[in-house]
Design a protein around this motif. Sequence first.
Motif, PDB file in Angstrom:
ATOM      1  N   ASN B  85       0.551  -1.290   0.048  1.00 39.97           N
ATOM      2  CA  ASN B  85      -0.406  -0.074  -0.256  1.00 39.97           C
ATOM      3  C   ASN B  85       0.903   1.192  -0.225  1.00 39.97           C
ATOM      4  OD1 ASN B  85      -2.324  -1.241  -0.123  1.00 39.97           O
ATOM      5  ND2 ASN B  85      -2.877  -1.474   1.697  1.00 39.97           N
ATOM      6  N   ILE B 111      -9.966   6.416  -5.321  1.00 43.22           N
ATOM      7  CA  ILE B 111      -8.966   6.169  -4.039  1.00 43.22           C
ATOM      8  C   ILE B 111      -9.329   6.208  -2.286  1.00 43.22           C
ATOM      9  CG2 ILE B 111      -6.419   6.882  -2.645  1.00 43.22           C
ATOM     10  CD1 ILE B 111      -5.179   7.130  -5.537  1.00 43.22           C
ATOM     11  N   GLU B 112     -10.477   7.218  -2.396  1.00 47.66           N
ATOM     12  CA  GLU B 112     -10.988   7.179  -1.269  1.00 47.66           C
ATOM     13  C   GLU B 112     -11.925   6.167  -0.562  1.00 47.66           C
ATOM     14  OE1 GLU B 112     -11.773  11.105   0.708  1.00 47.66           O
ATOM     15  OE2 GLU B 112      -9.872  11.644   0.015  1.00 47.66           O
ATOM     16  N   SER B 164      -6.086   3.498   1.186  1.00 47.50           N
ATOM     17  CA  SER B 164      -6.283   4.667   1.022  1.00 47.50           C
ATOM     18  C   SER B 164      -5.748   4.803   2.131  1.00 47.50           C
ATOM     19  CB  SER B 164      -7.290   5.180   1.439  1.00 47.50           C
ATOM     20  OG  SER B 164      -8.303   4.002   0.330  1.00 47.50           O
ATOM     21  N   ARG B 168      -3.306   8.982   0.950  1.00 51.16           N
ATOM     22  CA  ARG B 168      -4.145  10.413   0.927  1.00 51.16           C
ATOM     23  C   ARG B 168      -3.574  11.240   2.430  1.00 51.16           C
ATOM     24  NH1 ARG B 168      -8.949  10.469   5.006  1.00 51.16           N
ATOM     25  NH2 ARG B 168     -10.199  11.641   3.628  1.00 51.16           N
TER      26      ARG B 168
END
Lengths: 284, 284, 329
Positions: B85, B111-112, B164, B168
């Motif tokens: 990730n 992505i969210e 995410s 983020r």
Amino acid sequence: MVTAPTRTRKIAARGSILPGFGLSLGFSLLYLSLLVLIPLGALVLKSAHLSPGEFWAVVSSPRVVASLQLSFGAAAIASLINVPFGLLLAWVLVRYDFPGKRLVDALIDLPFALPTAVAGITLTTLLAKNGWIGSLLEPIGIKVAYTQLGVGVALVFIGIPFVVRTVQPVLEELGHEVEEAALTLGASGWQTFQRVVFPLLIPALITGFSLAFARTIGEYGSVVFISGNLPFKTEIAPLLIVTKLQQFDYAGAAAIGVTMLAISLVLLLAINLVQARVARRLGE
Amino acid sequence: MRPALPLPRQAVRRRAKGQSAWVRLTLIGLALAFAALLLVLPLVTVFIEAFRGGLGKYISSLSERDALRAIGLTLTVISIVVPLNTLFGIAAAWAIAKYKFPGRSLLISLIELPLAVSPVISGLVFVLLFGRQGFLGPWLADHDLKIIFALPGIVLATAFVTFSYVARELTPVMQAQGQEEEEAALTLGANGLQIFWRVTLPGIKWGLLYGIIMCNARAMGEFGAVAVVSGHIRGLTTTVPLYVEMLYNEYNTVAAFASSSLLALLALVTLVLKSVLGRKKGAL
Amino acid sequence: MRSILTLLTALVASLAFAQNVTLLNVSYDPTRELYTDLNAAFAKYWKDKTGQTVSFNQSHGGSGAQARAVIDGLEADVVTLALAYDIDQIADKGLLSTDWVKRLPYNSTPYTSTVVFLVRKGNPKAVKDWDDLIKPGIQVITPNPKTSGGARWNFLAAWGYAKRKLGGDEKAQEYVRALYKNVPVLDSGARGATTTFVERGIGDVLLAWENEAFLALKQFGSDKFEIVVPSVSILAEPPVAWVDKNVAKHGTLPVAQAYLNFLYSAQAQDLIGKNYYRPRLPSAAQKYAAQFPKINLFTLKQVFGTWRETQAKYFNDGGIFDKIYQPGQ
């Protein structure tokens, strides 16, 4: 050797001459597709195995409706409770100094860092009939564990960091000038807060509420221990999905999952819109 | 609109809060009470319950074969999930921050997406894809590959849930960084990797670490998603949170809290790191 | 990481010269304590006999759900489930031989049990027998027949009582419908139901495996609960089998067979009695006779026929249970 016109076109298209566009975007899209999009596609596809009539029958059955009402309702109420308390915590952390302030500030993120299962068994232990808090409340007739109230408490716990962490930076940015100005014009402390400061915080409060809400709708680990799982009373929607899975009713589980996801997506969209407005307001 | 002489901050604060220390103290008191009840009390309870049987029982609970295997499994999972990730996070943040391309906002929203999905659904999607009755089930069975009820399934579900976090965290940091330095390095003849390693990375390292810490905390503690895919085989496919649930359901409360205390300690470490890194990040 | 690799290596390595072997026992919900004892005893027995070290992985859950999990790829070496149909299901999918029943003594059931009532101390709602369960205001806890084996035995015990007492299947169905109206929640397994009744304090009476009721008394104190023995109940026969396809793949057939045969040995039967399961071996049965209440027991065959017929008629999708159970009324 890339000719000048091609290069210019590329820059114009991408806004940058930095290398690695293909690699980074390609890898990102591949990973996103494999890990997120395809599995979610499987969810939608599986629920499509049901005819629209069957899908509706599953999703509108009284038990499913009750569980959705509980999941969304408890999440809404808990997040609403978190708004004033989150504001209070953020205010106190930004505006005042007191011993232990750094500790409290760090602890705000505890519900995020602590695994949900641990939160679940801990809250249950505290609030059950013979727990520290439960034993104080039971004699006055308040049952927390294994009731909807218990579900609410767990969700308040989970949602707190979202409100506080959204409001804090806004408060910090706000500074004191605006308040000072209002005071020199003769406003009282409360008036200043009510008329000047609070309106500026509303966008952040809404965002914080939405984030907490989105998170607590699907919450499973911290709720499933304290709720009691009685259908129609304390059965949350994710648990119903697990129950259907255990009965190997994959299509039914997928149907409920898709419904929850659809509602969550609408919320995500709303959050993004609100955030855009907040950003414009604060002149990011 | 400023006063002729700047008021000392203390005076402004006092004025702003309705002239008295009372209001301030009440607010701080309320905030602290809320924090104590909701945050401190559960945290403390974990450790008290863990040591209820004495130090000996605590240690023996944690050195049981199944406990050690659970810890090993959790560590294995994060050693795969977090790097993957992180890699994705860097790639996605790079693509989003340094370039403009059609579909950029869509990518950001996608992505969210996992953040809005209930953990149970996050596990469900992989069962629908890889379970025996799933879309790829028969193919997997023919080739004797096991995803569900085995490590790969747990890795996938955990990766989905924590997808995410790094992206983020990094995107705004990279955006704030801009492109000038990297473009300068490019004109000096650096290739892509050198640019990233020498120029970008030092600027984003605190944000990167912050994102990794968040991803790690969530990955270690994930419960709902893993519960759906794991098969709950003691000693084989139980991560620590699942193991806690198992012990709790077997009335083995002390052992459940002993394992929980490990997770709680990790949570505390996470909080400390978050606090420290957050400040470093802000200072840049 | 290393321990998982070692485990995998042990599973894959061949039998005769492997030092360590691991068996996965997929069992039904209430048997955790039983198999903890049995596994320890067998490990010692096997080590003394062959020098090989055996370790066990256990999985527990509702019997039906466990069977489906094995079908779905959970690689059990042995299954020790609550009723024969669940093992039949696995055999039907080709994972185990269809003549499994005759491979071990007593139709592959090393122990039996039955269904009793667990109530709060003092029996405040005065539950004496099956007909008290349909009284208004009584809340009955029993698990979900779709996933739990104990739940199906409970259902059939109730039906069997009503059929005899009230005369015929139609009356029995009315009775069972009224019974399930008093059920507020269906847990997925017998242990889950016990947790709901005992820990969460929900319900007035728990329909429980006999062994589970005794265990609850032992764990939580006989000052909190008591067992009420109904006038009649069903003889529950939980069977065991090794899973041919999986033991062939893991190379664990000899150990698995020895393990299941060991369950009939004097040592194992003694442990079985100690854990409140009714032993098959006459000597053990006699030793523990006093701890089990005398109940009038009927068998599945006497009232219902075979498990295949019973499952199809009552518990499969669209069967009688689906017609009866409407939650939350």
